[in-house]
Structure formats: C-alpha cells, structure tokens
Write a protein that holds these residues in place. Structure first.
Motif, short mmCIF file in Angstrom:
data_model
loop_
_atom_site.label_atom_id
_atom_site.label_comp_id
_atom_site.label_asym_id
_atom_site.label_seq_id
_atom_site.Cartn_x
_atom_site.Cartn_y
_atom_site.Cartn_z
N LEU A 1 17.70 12.03 -48.41
CA LEU A 1 18.01 12.58 -49.72
C LEU A 1 19.50 12.97 -49.76
O LEU A 1 20.09 13.29 -48.73
N GLN B 1 12.36 19.12 -52.09
CA GLN B 1 12.18 17.67 -52.24
C GLN B 1 12.12 16.99 -50.87
O GLN B 1 11.34 16.04 -50.67
N ARG C 1 5.73 10.70 -46.59
CA ARG C 1 5.89 9.66 -45.55
C ARG C 1 4.83 9.83 -44.46
O ARG C 1 4.27 8.84 -43.96
N ASP D 1 17.37 15.23 -42.82
CA ASP D 1 16.53 14.61 -43.85
C ASP D 1 17.30 14.49 -45.17
O ASP D 1 17.00 13.62 -45.98
N ASP E 1 17.75 6.15 -46.97
CA ASP E 1 16.53 6.87 -47.35
C ASP E 1 16.56 8.37 -47.06
O ASP E 1 15.54 9.04 -47.23
N VAL F 1 9.05 14.69 -49.52
CA VAL F 1 9.24 13.31 -49.06
C VAL F 1 8.70 13.16 -47.63
O VAL F 1 8.01 12.18 -47.32
#
Ligand SMILES: Cc1cc2nc3c(=O)[nH]c(=O)nc-3n(C[C@H](O)[C@H](O)[C@H](O)COP(=O)(O)O)c2cc1C
Length: 203
Positions: free
Chosen positions: A97, A188, A196, A60, A95, A192
């Motif tokens: 991080l 974070q 999503r 991620d 997309d 996210v």
C-alpha cells in the motif's frame, strides 16, 4: 512484507523536510499509525541508511511525505525517488500500500502536484494507492478551519504552514489530518493482510 497472518502491519513513513514543518506532519502520521497498531519505520530520506532501506522493502505500506517546493515534491525527496529505480525494475515494492502527505506555505501552493507525483511514483512501483478517506472540511458557513481535512484534499493529507513560522505553527487540524492518514493506512494494511491470508487458506 510482514507475515500475512500478522495482525500488526508494518508501516513505513519515508519523508523529506527542509525546515521541519513536514517533519511535524510525519511525526503525526507516525503517531496515527502506531495508535492504530502498526509497527512503524520512520525514515528521513535524506539520511536513509541500509537498514532503513530494508525496512521499506519489508513494509506492508509506505507513506511518502515531502514539502511542496516550486510546485512539486522537494529535490530531497526526488533524490530518494530516483534512488528507488532498481526497486522499480525488480518490482520489489509491488502490491504494497502507498499514501502521501505534503505541506506548503500557501493555502493551495500547488500541493496537488506533489500528491499526484506520489500517486504516480507509487503506481510506477506497482503499489496500491490509499486516498485520504475524509470528506472536505471548512467548506460551508458552519464549518471552521479546525475541521479535519480543512484544505479539502482527497488524494492525501495536505497542510499549510506559514513559511516564516516555527515548527510550533503547524496547524492542529493539519496534524490531526495527518494522524488520520497514518491510522487509515494501518487499517487498510491490516485488511489487505487478512484478505491475503484468507485467500491463501483457500488454496
Ligand atoms: C525552494 C522552496 C520552494 C517553495 N515552493 C513553494 C510552493 O511551490 N508553494 C508553496 O505554497 N510554498 C512553497 N514553499 C514554502 C514551503 O512549502 C513551506 O515553507 C513549507 O512549510 C516547508 O516545509 P519544510 O519545513 O518541511 O521544509 C517553498 C519553499 C522553498 C524553500
């Protein structure tokens, strides 16, 4: 990327270290991320394996780390960066991080260039840059060199280690700052993923 409903984000640390100082920081980033709940992939980019490339592709978030050599990221890191060009073409890391950390011998030592390179590299991959998220330390008469973010960077975590010192001379405040970065990116990434998932549930 991990299942969007997973509460445990996958965070990869992709770093180069010539003499071991940056590796100490990478371990600190790993600790901070793990303590914040991440499933961590730890990747020394000069010995990266096919399985580790896959871990990066599945993450991620990817946190990049390099010493500052000659005013920028090391050749070892650049070799890795150039090897990502097929992923850049395919947008495979889009997309995710991204964040970064660096270390050098001088208090400044042009570390900003290395962090700026990480941000540009991440933007080329269409990733989402996460800043350090700390106020500057050691910048008033009551502040000390033991403050978090003692060197006053915003783009990422920055450390200063004597060039002739062993790995035990990496400053404790810099280690704590690196741990903070790992934890921040993990939080974070979880936010996210949750966002999503919430959006996906509305369609
Ligand atoms: C080839 C080379 C170039 C370097 N250039 C810089 C520099 O531009 N600025 C600086 O402050 N230190 C510079 N240094 C010092 C390193 O950044 C410092 O020793 C660092 O702790 C090394 O990290 P590492 O142990 O992870 O390799 C340089 C060191 C080497 C070997």
């Amino acid at each position: 990327m991990s299942d969007p409903v997973s509460p445990r984000p996958s965070v990869a640390i992709a770093y180069h270290s010539g003499y071991g100082h940056t590796a100490v920081l990478a371990e600190a980033v790993r600790r901070g991320a793990a303590e914040a709940g991440a499933d961590v992939a730890f990747v020394a980019v000069d010995t990266i394996t096919d399985e580790q490339w896959q871990r990066l592709d599945d993450a991620d978030a990817i946190i990049f780390g390099s010493p500052t050599y000659m005013g920028g990221a090391s050749a070892g890191f650049h070799t890795f960066a150039e090897a990502t060009s097929s992923r850049f073409v395919e947008g495979r890391w889009q997309d995710k991080l991204a964040a970064g950390f660096t270390n050098s011998a001088s208090k400044s030592g042009d570390k900003s260039n290395t962090l700026a390179f990480f941000a540009a590299f991440s933007a080329q991959h269409r990733m989402l840059w996460v800043s350090l998220g700390l106020k500057p330390g050691w910048n008033s008469s009551t502040a000390t060199e033991h403050d978090l973010n003692r060197l006053g960077y915003w783009g990422g975590a920055a450390a200063q280690t004597p060039m002739d010192g062993g790995t035990d001379t990496v400053h404790a405040a810099d280690i704590a700052t690196a741990e903070h970065l790992g934890a921040r990116v993990t939080r974070q990434a979880a936010l996210v993923a949750a966002g999503r998932a919430a959006l996906a549930a509305t369609v």
